[in-house]
Write a protein that holds these residues in place. Structure first.
Motif, PDB file in Angstrom:
ATOM      1  N   VAL A   1      17.720 -48.321  -6.415  1.00  0.00           N
ATOM      2  CA  VAL A   1      18.255 -47.209  -5.623  1.00  0.00           C
ATOM      3  C   VAL A   1      18.661 -47.744  -4.245  1.00  0.00           C
ATOM      4  O   VAL A   1      18.471 -48.915  -3.951  1.00  0.00           O
ATOM      5  N   ASN A   2      19.182 -46.882  -3.397  1.00  0.00           N
ATOM      6  CA  ASN A   2      19.538 -47.368  -2.072  1.00  0.00           C
ATOM      7  C   ASN A   2      18.299 -47.417  -1.172  1.00  0.00           C
ATOM      8  O   ASN A   2      17.194 -47.080  -1.589  1.00  0.00           O
ATOM      9  N   SER A   3      18.487 -47.801   0.071  1.00  0.00           N
ATOM     10  CA  SER A   3      17.358 -48.091   0.971  1.00  0.00           C
ATOM     11  C   SER A   3      16.518 -46.879   1.369  1.00  0.00           C
ATOM     12  O   SER A   3      15.436 -47.041   1.920  1.00  0.00           O
ATOM     13  N   VAL A   4      16.994 -45.684   1.082  1.00  0.00           N
ATOM     14  CA  VAL A   4      16.195 -44.481   1.364  1.00  0.00           C
ATOM     15  C   VAL A   4      15.824 -43.731   0.085  1.00  0.00           C
ATOM     16  O   VAL A   4      15.312 -42.624   0.142  1.00  0.00           O
ATOM     17  N   GLY A   5      16.122 -44.338  -1.060  1.00  0.00           N
ATOM     18  CA  GLY A   5      15.741 -43.732  -2.327  1.00  0.00           C
ATOM     19  C   GLY A   5      16.793 -42.883  -3.002  1.00  0.00           C
ATOM     20  O   GLY A   5      16.500 -42.217  -3.998  1.00  0.00           O
ATOM     21  N   LEU A   6      18.019 -42.888  -2.489  1.00  0.00           N
ATOM     22  CA  LEU A   6      19.082 -42.106  -3.126  1.00  0.00           C
ATOM     23  C   LEU A   6      19.581 -42.796  -4.390  1.00  0.00           C
ATOM     24  O   LEU A   6      19.697 -44.024  -4.431  1.00  0.00           O
ATOM     25  N   LEU A   7      19.900 -42.005  -5.390  1.00  0.00           N
ATOM     26  CA  LEU A   7      20.396 -42.524  -6.661  1.00  0.00           C
ATOM     27  C   LEU A   7      21.901 -42.762  -6.576  1.00  0.00           C
ATOM     28  O   LEU A   7      22.698 -42.145  -7.274  1.00  0.00           O
ATOM     29  N   THR A   8      22.297 -43.691  -5.725  1.00  0.00           N
ATOM     30  CA  THR A   8      23.715 -43.946  -5.493  1.00  0.00           C
ATOM     31  C   THR A   8      24.407 -44.581  -6.691  1.00  0.00           C
ATOM     32  O   THR A   8      25.628 -44.524  -6.795  1.00  0.00           O
ATOM     33  N   GLY A   9      23.651 -45.168  -7.606  1.00  0.00           N
ATOM     34  CA  GLY A   9      24.242 -45.792  -8.784  1.00  0.00           C
ATOM     35  C   GLY A   9      24.335 -44.874  -9.990  1.00  0.00           C
ATOM     36  O   GLY A   9      24.726 -45.304 -11.069  1.00  0.00           O
ATOM     37  N   LYS A  10      24.039 -43.597  -9.799  1.00  0.00           N
ATOM     38  CA  LYS A  10      23.968 -42.682 -10.942  1.00  0.00           C
ATOM     39  C   LYS A  10      25.288 -42.540 -11.695  1.00  0.00           C
ATOM     40  O   LYS A  10      25.289 -42.247 -12.884  1.00  0.00           O
ATOM     41  N   PHE A  11      26.403 -42.787 -11.041  1.00  0.00           N
ATOM     42  CA  PHE A  11      27.703 -42.610 -11.697  1.00  0.00           C
ATOM     43  C   PHE A  11      28.015 -43.730 -12.681  1.00  0.00           C
ATOM     44  O   PHE A  11      28.995 -43.653 -13.409  1.00  0.00           O
ATOM     45  N   HIS A  12      27.154 -44.738 -12.712  1.00  0.00           N
ATOM     46  CA  HIS A  12      27.324 -45.816 -13.687  1.00  0.00           C
ATOM     47  C   HIS A  12      26.495 -45.554 -14.946  1.00  0.00           C
ATOM     48  O   HIS A  12      26.429 -46.399 -15.835  1.00  0.00           O
ATOM     49  N   PHE A  13      25.862 -44.387 -15.003  1.00  0.00           N
ATOM     50  CA  PHE A  13      25.105 -43.968 -16.175  1.00  0.00           C
ATOM     51  C   PHE A  13      25.893 -42.872 -16.876  1.00  0.00           C
ATOM     52  O   PHE A  13      26.626 -42.121 -16.245  1.00  0.00           O
ATOM     53  N   ASN A  14      25.741 -42.781 -18.183  1.00  0.00           N
ATOM     54  CA  ASN A  14      26.472 -41.779 -18.943  1.00  0.00           C
ATOM     55  C   ASN A  14      25.485 -40.929 -19.723  1.00  0.00           C
ATOM     56  O   ASN A  14      24.877 -41.430 -20.660  1.00  0.00           O
ATOM     57  N   PRO A  15      25.303 -39.684 -19.329  1.00  0.00           N
ATOM     58  CA  PRO A  15      25.898 -38.976 -18.200  1.00  0.00           C
ATOM     59  C   PRO A  15      25.213 -39.388 -16.891  1.00  0.00           C
ATOM     60  O   PRO A  15      24.133 -39.985 -16.916  1.00  0.00           O
ATOM     61  N   PRO A  16      25.804 -39.062 -15.742  1.00  0.00           N
ATOM     62  CA  PRO A  16      25.227 -39.441 -14.448  1.00  0.00           C
ATOM     63  C   PRO A  16      23.808 -38.917 -14.216  1.00  0.00           C
ATOM     64  O   PRO A  16      23.060 -39.500 -13.442  1.00  0.00           O
ATOM     65  N   THR A  17      23.404 -37.880 -14.915  1.00  0.00           N
ATOM     66  CA  THR A  17      22.044 -37.349 -14.774  1.00  0.00           C
ATOM     67  C   THR A  17      21.001 -38.214 -15.486  1.00  0.00           C
ATOM     68  O   THR A  17      19.804 -38.018 -15.305  1.00  0.00           O
ATOM     69  N   LEU A  18      21.461 -39.181 -16.281  1.00  0.00           N
ATOM     70  CA  LEU A  18      20.548 -40.031 -17.037  1.00  0.00           C
ATOM     71  C   LEU A  18      19.654 -40.864 -16.123  1.00  0.00           C
ATOM     72  O   LEU A  18      18.469 -41.058 -16.424  1.00  0.00           O
ATOM     73  N   MET A  19      20.173 -41.339 -15.001  1.00  0.00           N
ATOM     74  CA  MET A  19      19.370 -42.160 -14.091  1.00  0.00           C
ATOM     75  C   MET A  19      18.129 -41.388 -13.626  1.00  0.00           C
ATOM     76  O   MET A  19      17.008 -41.897 -13.684  1.00  0.00           O
ATOM     77  N   ALA A  20      18.327 -40.160 -13.185  1.00  0.00           N
ATOM     78  CA  ALA A  20      17.204 -39.330 -12.730  1.00  0.00           C
ATOM     79  C   ALA A  20      16.250 -39.047 -13.886  1.00  0.00           C
ATOM     80  O   ALA A  20      15.025 -39.097 -13.715  1.00  0.00           O
ATOM     81  N   ALA A  21      16.796 -38.759 -15.055  1.00  0.00           N
ATOM     82  CA  ALA A  21      15.950 -38.456 -16.212  1.00  0.00           C
ATOM     83  C   ALA A  21      15.063 -39.644 -16.580  1.00  0.00           C
ATOM     84  O   ALA A  21      13.878 -39.473 -16.878  1.00  0.00           O
ATOM     85  N   LEU A  22      15.615 -40.847 -16.536  1.00  0.00           N
ATOM     86  CA  LEU A  22      14.830 -42.046 -16.852  1.00  0.00           C
ATOM     87  C   LEU A  22      13.707 -42.248 -15.841  1.00  0.00           C
ATOM     88  O   LEU A  22      12.578 -42.593 -16.212  1.00  0.00           O
ATOM     89  N   LEU A  23      14.012 -42.040 -14.566  1.00  0.00           N
ATOM     90  CA  LEU A  23      12.974 -42.170 -13.539  1.00  0.00           C
ATOM     91  C   LEU A  23      11.908 -41.102 -13.691  1.00  0.00           C
ATOM     92  O   LEU A  23      10.708 -41.378 -13.569  1.00  0.00           O
ATOM     93  N   GLU A  24      12.322 -39.876 -13.969  1.00  0.00           N
ATOM     94  CA  GLU A  24      11.364 -38.786 -14.158  1.00  0.00           C
ATOM     95  C   GLU A  24      10.466 -39.048 -15.359  1.00  0.00           C
ATOM     96  O   GLU A  24       9.281 -38.723 -15.339  1.00  0.00           O
ATOM     97  N   ASN A  25      11.006 -39.679 -16.396  1.00  0.00           N
ATOM     98  CA  ASN A  25      10.202 -40.038 -17.569  1.00  0.00           C
ATOM     99  C   ASN A  25       9.129 -41.064 -17.223  1.00  0.00           C
ATOM    100  O   ASN A  25       8.158 -41.212 -17.968  1.00  0.00           O
ATOM    101  N   GLU A  26       9.320 -41.762 -16.107  1.00  0.00           N
ATOM    102  CA  GLU A  26       8.339 -42.747 -15.659  1.00  0.00           C
ATOM    103  C   GLU A  26       7.399 -42.167 -14.597  1.00  0.00           C
ATOM    104  O   GLU A  26       6.625 -42.888 -13.990  1.00  0.00           O
ATOM    105  N   GLY A  27       7.508 -40.861 -14.359  1.00  0.00           N
ATOM    106  CA  GLY A  27       6.605 -40.199 -13.432  1.00  0.00           C
ATOM    107  C   GLY A  27       7.093 -40.116 -11.993  1.00  0.00           C
ATOM    108  O   GLY A  27       6.346 -39.710 -11.105  1.00  0.00           O
ATOM    109  N   ILE A  28       8.345 -40.464 -11.747  1.00  0.00           N
ATOM    110  CA  ILE A  28       8.909 -40.398 -10.400  1.00  0.00           C
ATOM    111  C   ILE A  28       9.610 -39.055 -10.236  1.00  0.00           C
ATOM    112  O   ILE A  28      10.415 -38.656 -11.080  1.00  0.00           O
ATOM    113  N   ILE A  29       9.304 -38.362  -9.169  1.00  0.00           N
ATOM    114  CA  ILE A  29       9.918 -37.059  -8.901  1.00  0.00           C
ATOM    115  C   ILE A  29      11.236 -37.277  -8.166  1.00  0.00           C
ATOM    116  O   ILE A  29      11.293 -37.997  -7.162  1.00  0.00           O
TER     117      ILE A  29
END
Length: 108
Positions: free
Chosen positions: A60-88
């Motif tokens: 992620v970026n230096s403050v925790g933003l999911l700036t790379g999410k647009f390289h995932f298909n769909p872009p919500t996948l990045m957050a979903a993967l992190l949430e599956n690992e217990g990250i809010i």
């Protein structure tokens, strides 16, 4: 044969533990290229073609933003993967970023 910068980035990304995140800048610093966080970001654009797959969702970026999410298909996948690992994630940002931050300089 010497590894390319991208290959070095990928080697660091492979080490990020489940349930932790790191930043583009932290990866760059760990490789002795502190001013190259954008190059790390560019390398991450190609992470999807690496085998075995990389845990690119943990970068992620230096403050925790999911700036790379647009390289995932769909872009919500990045957050979903992190949430599956217990990250809010709220508003595309890792909550309690410092708690989840993995520093490759001190933890490799």
């Amino acid at each position: 044969m010497e590894q390319t910068f991208y290959e070095q980035v990928f080697e660091v990304v492979k080490l990020i533990p489940k349930g932790r995140v790191t930043s583009y800048g932290a990866i760059a610093k760990s490789l002795g290229a502190g001013g190259s966080s954008r190059m790390v970001g560019h390398a991450m654009r190609y992470a999807g073609s690496v085998h075995p797959p990389l845990p690119a969702h943990r970068v992620v970026n230096s403050v925790g933003l999911l700036t790379g999410k647009f390289h995932f298909n769909p872009p919500t996948l990045m957050a979903a993967l992190l949430e599956n690992e217990g990250i809010i994630i709220k508003n595309d940002k890792v909550q309690n970023f410092t708690t989840h931050f993995w520093n490759p300089l001190t933890e490799i």
